[in-house]
Design an enzyme around this catalytic site. Structure first.
Site, mmCIF file in Angstrom:
data_model
loop_
_atom_site.group_PDB
_atom_site.id
_atom_site.type_symbol
_atom_site.label_atom_id
_atom_site.label_comp_id
_atom_site.label_asym_id
_atom_site.label_seq_id
_atom_site.Cartn_x
_atom_site.Cartn_y
_atom_site.Cartn_z
ATOM 1 N N LYS A 173 0.883 -1.180 0.000
ATOM 2 C CA LYS A 173 0.000 0.000 0.000
ATOM 3 C C LYS A 173 0.912 1.220 0.000
ATOM 4 O O LYS A 173 1.487 1.579 1.018
ATOM 5 C CB LYS A 173 -0.867 -0.020 1.259
ATOM 6 C CG LYS A 173 -2.204 0.672 1.137
ATOM 7 C CD LYS A 173 -2.148 2.162 0.879
ATOM 8 C CE LYS A 173 -1.881 2.999 2.106
ATOM 9 N NZ LYS A 173 -1.631 4.434 1.764
ATOM 10 N N GLU A 248 9.863 1.164 10.551
ATOM 11 C CA GLU A 248 10.916 2.172 10.321
ATOM 12 C C GLU A 248 10.230 3.515 10.486
ATOM 13 O O GLU A 248 9.406 3.902 9.646
ATOM 14 C CB GLU A 248 11.503 2.042 8.919
ATOM 15 C CG GLU A 248 12.237 0.744 8.659
ATOM 16 C CD GLU A 248 13.559 0.624 9.395
ATOM 17 O OE1 GLU A 248 14.014 1.611 9.998
ATOM 18 O OE2 GLU A 248 14.124 -0.477 9.381
ATOM 19 N N CYS A 282 13.733 10.734 6.624
ATOM 20 C CA CYS A 282 13.582 10.251 8.003
ATOM 21 C C CYS A 282 14.846 10.420 8.832
ATOM 22 O O CYS A 282 14.785 10.745 10.007
ATOM 23 C CB CYS A 282 13.169 8.794 7.991
ATOM 24 S SG CYS A 282 14.310 7.755 7.067
ATOM 25 N N GLU A 383 9.926 16.065 15.027
ATOM 26 C CA GLU A 383 10.318 15.888 13.629
ATOM 27 C C GLU A 383 9.514 16.895 12.798
ATOM 28 O O GLU A 383 8.291 16.804 12.731
ATOM 29 C CB GLU A 383 9.998 14.459 13.192
ATOM 30 C CG GLU A 383 10.512 14.138 11.817
ATOM 31 C CD GLU A 383 10.151 12.728 11.388
ATOM 32 O OE1 GLU A 383 9.010 12.299 11.630
ATOM 33 O OE2 GLU A 383 11.017 12.060 10.802
HETATM 34 P P1 NAD Z 1 2.507 8.533 7.678
HETATM 35 O O1 NAD Z 1 2.807 7.754 8.902
HETATM 36 O O2 NAD Z 1 1.490 9.588 7.743
HETATM 37 O O3 NAD Z 1 2.040 7.563 6.485
HETATM 38 C C1 NAD Z 1 2.828 6.458 6.115
HETATM 39 C C2 NAD Z 1 1.930 5.429 5.441
HETATM 40 O O4 NAD Z 1 0.980 4.959 6.399
HETATM 41 C C3 NAD Z 1 1.128 5.966 4.263
HETATM 42 O O5 NAD Z 1 1.074 4.970 3.256
HETATM 43 C C4 NAD Z 1 -0.256 6.171 4.858
HETATM 44 O O6 NAD Z 1 -1.295 6.045 3.902
HETATM 45 C C5 NAD Z 1 -0.319 5.019 5.853
HETATM 46 N N1 NAD Z 1 -1.277 5.204 6.944
HETATM 47 C C6 NAD Z 1 -1.764 6.364 7.458
HETATM 48 N N2 NAD Z 1 -2.656 6.105 8.445
HETATM 49 C C7 NAD Z 1 -2.715 4.755 8.573
HETATM 50 C C8 NAD Z 1 -3.410 3.877 9.440
HETATM 51 N N3 NAD Z 1 -4.263 4.331 10.359
HETATM 52 N N4 NAD Z 1 -3.201 2.545 9.325
HETATM 53 C C9 NAD Z 1 -2.335 2.071 8.405
HETATM 54 N N5 NAD Z 1 -1.640 2.848 7.545
HETATM 55 C C10 NAD Z 1 -1.820 4.186 7.636
HETATM 56 O O7 NAD Z 1 3.920 9.104 7.184
HETATM 57 P P2 NAD Z 1 4.205 10.060 5.960
HETATM 58 O O8 NAD Z 1 3.735 11.424 6.303
HETATM 59 O O9 NAD Z 1 3.726 9.422 4.706
HETATM 60 O O10 NAD Z 1 5.810 10.030 5.924
HETATM 61 C C11 NAD Z 1 6.597 10.790 6.761
HETATM 62 C C12 NAD Z 1 7.048 9.971 7.956
HETATM 63 O O11 NAD Z 1 7.689 8.774 7.543
HETATM 64 C C13 NAD Z 1 8.070 10.707 8.785
HETATM 65 O O12 NAD Z 1 7.777 10.545 10.137
HETATM 66 C C14 NAD Z 1 9.377 9.997 8.441
HETATM 67 O O13 NAD Z 1 10.367 10.098 9.415
HETATM 68 C C15 NAD Z 1 8.913 8.606 8.235
HETATM 69 N N6 NAD Z 1 9.883 7.829 7.441
HETATM 70 C C16 NAD Z 1 10.682 6.919 8.081
HETATM 71 C C17 NAD Z 1 11.637 6.204 7.364
HETATM 72 C C18 NAD Z 1 12.538 5.205 8.053
HETATM 73 O O14 NAD Z 1 13.115 4.380 7.364
HETATM 74 N N7 NAD Z 1 12.681 5.247 9.356
HETATM 75 C C19 NAD Z 1 11.764 6.403 5.995
HETATM 76 C C20 NAD Z 1 10.946 7.330 5.380
HETATM 77 C C21 NAD Z 1 9.994 8.044 6.121
#
Ligand code: NAD
Length: 490
Positions: A173, A248, A282, A383
């Protein structure tokens, strides 16, 4: 206008509902995406499960699976120009970053193609030569993968390749902000000859498709990358079914600049560490700890460097920083500028929307430096996920390490010094999954990547990342031809 579709059991399919995909550089709608719900997720999970249980995919000779993974890398390279253009329009990547990321994704597939024969076990010591005892690693089954928007195509490869190399089937997804290249990948997998049902892709929003995937009891493992808040929700859903998880999550990584550091190298480590993809990374080094004796001169050099960064149209080769992904994220950054000012930090440069010409329509932000900050301020703890660097002076290395570790996150950290002993001393003590010395944000496919503390659980990349997609099994063989003593016999 093109509608990007789900990819289930080797075929593209739509949904009754769609959502708009906008180019963050212009605000223009570039297409529609099928809006999957629990129905499409259930279909995709069933396809993945059926494929895992009724085909030879999981038991296939690793060399054959490796050949397929290598085909995927070839097909990606064949379509690299088109994929890079899509990533620019969908994710606001600069064209240079987009090209590099498509090539990195191909390298990820190549890397795990080589590892398909490395899913090996151990032979364990036994008390008698009549016994043989071993441990094997087997595929887990169906892996549910949820990814964010900041590195769409690279993250897709980093998640899918090890899962497939280990013999699993998957349901992916992608983020609702960036569904394009994930959908296009479906066609590339068919072109590469990947059996139908091995990879299933459902587009949709997090609360619908994402939550349904996290809650699906037929999923054997959930692999999630995203914010700590949503990671916690995914973990809760997994707990209900006792499903394995790898998370992650977010970060607030510290980069320590010692007075003896090579100045040019340290300035670049600080700037690139924070500003890569406009800070939407991230592991970005967004807390800069600078030794007090060089604080003023270092800040002055860093200010010059930040002011030379070219913010602009991501498809222009000369652009360093493209737009922020969307208005919501843009507003979040702006709110943290206000917070930083009200907390008493000094705004050294930036702190506003980048405007002028073509920038007017997109969500562009100036590279921003806050000076004289304290580690307790929210701009040092939260963050922000934008081009904002919070700078904090320190007196000695032990204090810097303590400040770096005083964070709920533990994704990455950096140290700039010419003293090898200091570098090792700090690397040992920093509470982070990755420590960079005199550099930042370096990607190593063959090394593990993981978060400590609230930055995650489990491990990705390298051989460890492959093993994280397997289940261990222990086997004991008794070859003595003697019956076990019956309970009660003397
Ligand atoms: P997010 O957590 O809002 O969304 C991530 C994914 O989760 C998306 O596909 C979203 O549709 C899905 N999602 C949202 N609500 C959900 C739910 N209730 N149940 C299941 N899935 C759900 O994050 P974002 O805004 O897309 O990305 C930014 C974040 O990602 C930052 O916090 C960043 O640090 C983190 N990130 C971490 C890494 C790592 O490797 N540690 C890498 C890239 C990004």
């Amino acid at each position: 206008m093109k509608t990007y579709q789900h990819f289930i059991n080797g075929e593209f399919q739509g949904s009754h509902q769609t959502f708009e995909i906008r180019n963050p550089a212009t605000g223009v709608t570039i297409g529609l995406a099928a809006r999957g719900t629990g129905t499409e997720i259930a279909q995709a999970v069933d396809a993945a499960r059926e494929t895992f249980q009724t085909t030879s995919w999981g038991d296939m000779d690793g060399r054959l699976r490796g050949a397929l993974l290598r085909n995927i890398a070839c097909v990606i390279r064949r379509h690299a120009v088109e994929l890079a253009a899509l990533e620019v329009a969908d994710a606001g990547k600069t064209i240079g970053d987009a090209r590099a990321e498509i090539e990195i994704a191909a390298q990820v597939w190549d890397y795990y193609a080589d590892l398909t024969q490395s899913v090996i076990g151990t032979v364990n010591a036994v008390p008698s030569p009549d016994q043989f005892d071993y441990t094997v690693r087997q595929p887990m089954g169906v892996i549910g993968i949820i990814i964010p928007w900041n590195f769409p195509f690279v993250l897709t490869a980093l998640k899918l390749a090890p899962a497939l190399a280990a013999g699993n089937t998957v349901v992916l997804k992608p983020a609702e902000e960036t569904p394009v290249t994930a959908s296009v990948l479906g066609g590339l997998l068919n072109e590469a000859g990947v059996p139908h049902g091995v990879v299933n892709i459902v587009l949709g929003v997090g609360e619908e498709a994402g939550a349904a995937l996290a809650a699906n009891e037929k999923v054997d493992k959930l692999v999630f990358t995203g914010s700590t808040e949503v990671g916690s929700l995914v973990m809760k859903a997994a707990a209900r079914n006792i499903t394995d998880v790898t998370l992650e999550l977010g970060g607030k990584s510290a980069n320590i600049i010692c007075a003896d550091a090579d100045r040019e190298q340290a300035v670049m480590s600080a700037a690139f560490g924070c500003l890569l993809h406009s800070g939407q990374c991230c592991c970005a080094g967004t807390r800069l700890l600078i030794e007090r004796s060089i604080y003023d001169s270092f800040m002055s050099q860093l200010k010059d460097c930040f002011e030379r960064v070219r913010v602009g149209d991501p498809s222009d080769e000369r652009t360093h920083l493209g737009p922020i992904i969307n208005e919501k994220q843009f507003q979040r950054i702006q709110s943290y500028i206000d917070i930083g000012k009200s907390e008493g930090a000094t705004l050294v440069t930036g702190g506003a929307r980048a405007l002028g010409g073509a920038l007017e329509k997109g969500f562009y932000y100036q590279p921003t430096l806050f000076g004289n900050a304290g580690n307790g301020m929210r701009i040092a703890r939260d963050e922000i996920f934008g081009p904002v660097l919070t700078c904090i002076p320190f007196e000695d290395l032990d204090q810097a390490i303590a400040l770096a570790n005083d964070s709920s996150y533990g994704l990455a950290a950096g140290v700039c010094t010419r003293d090898l002993i200091k570098a090792h001393y700090a690397a040992r003590r920093l509470q982070a999954g990755t420590v960079w010395i005199n550099t930042f944000n370096g990607l190593a496919l063959n090394a593990p990547f993981l978060g400590w503390k609230r930055s995650g659980i489990g491990v990705e990349r390298g051989v460890e990342g492959l093993h994280d997609h397997t289940r261990l099994k222990h086997v004991r063989i008794d070859m003595s031809r003697k019956a076990l003593p019956v309970f009660g016999d003397s």
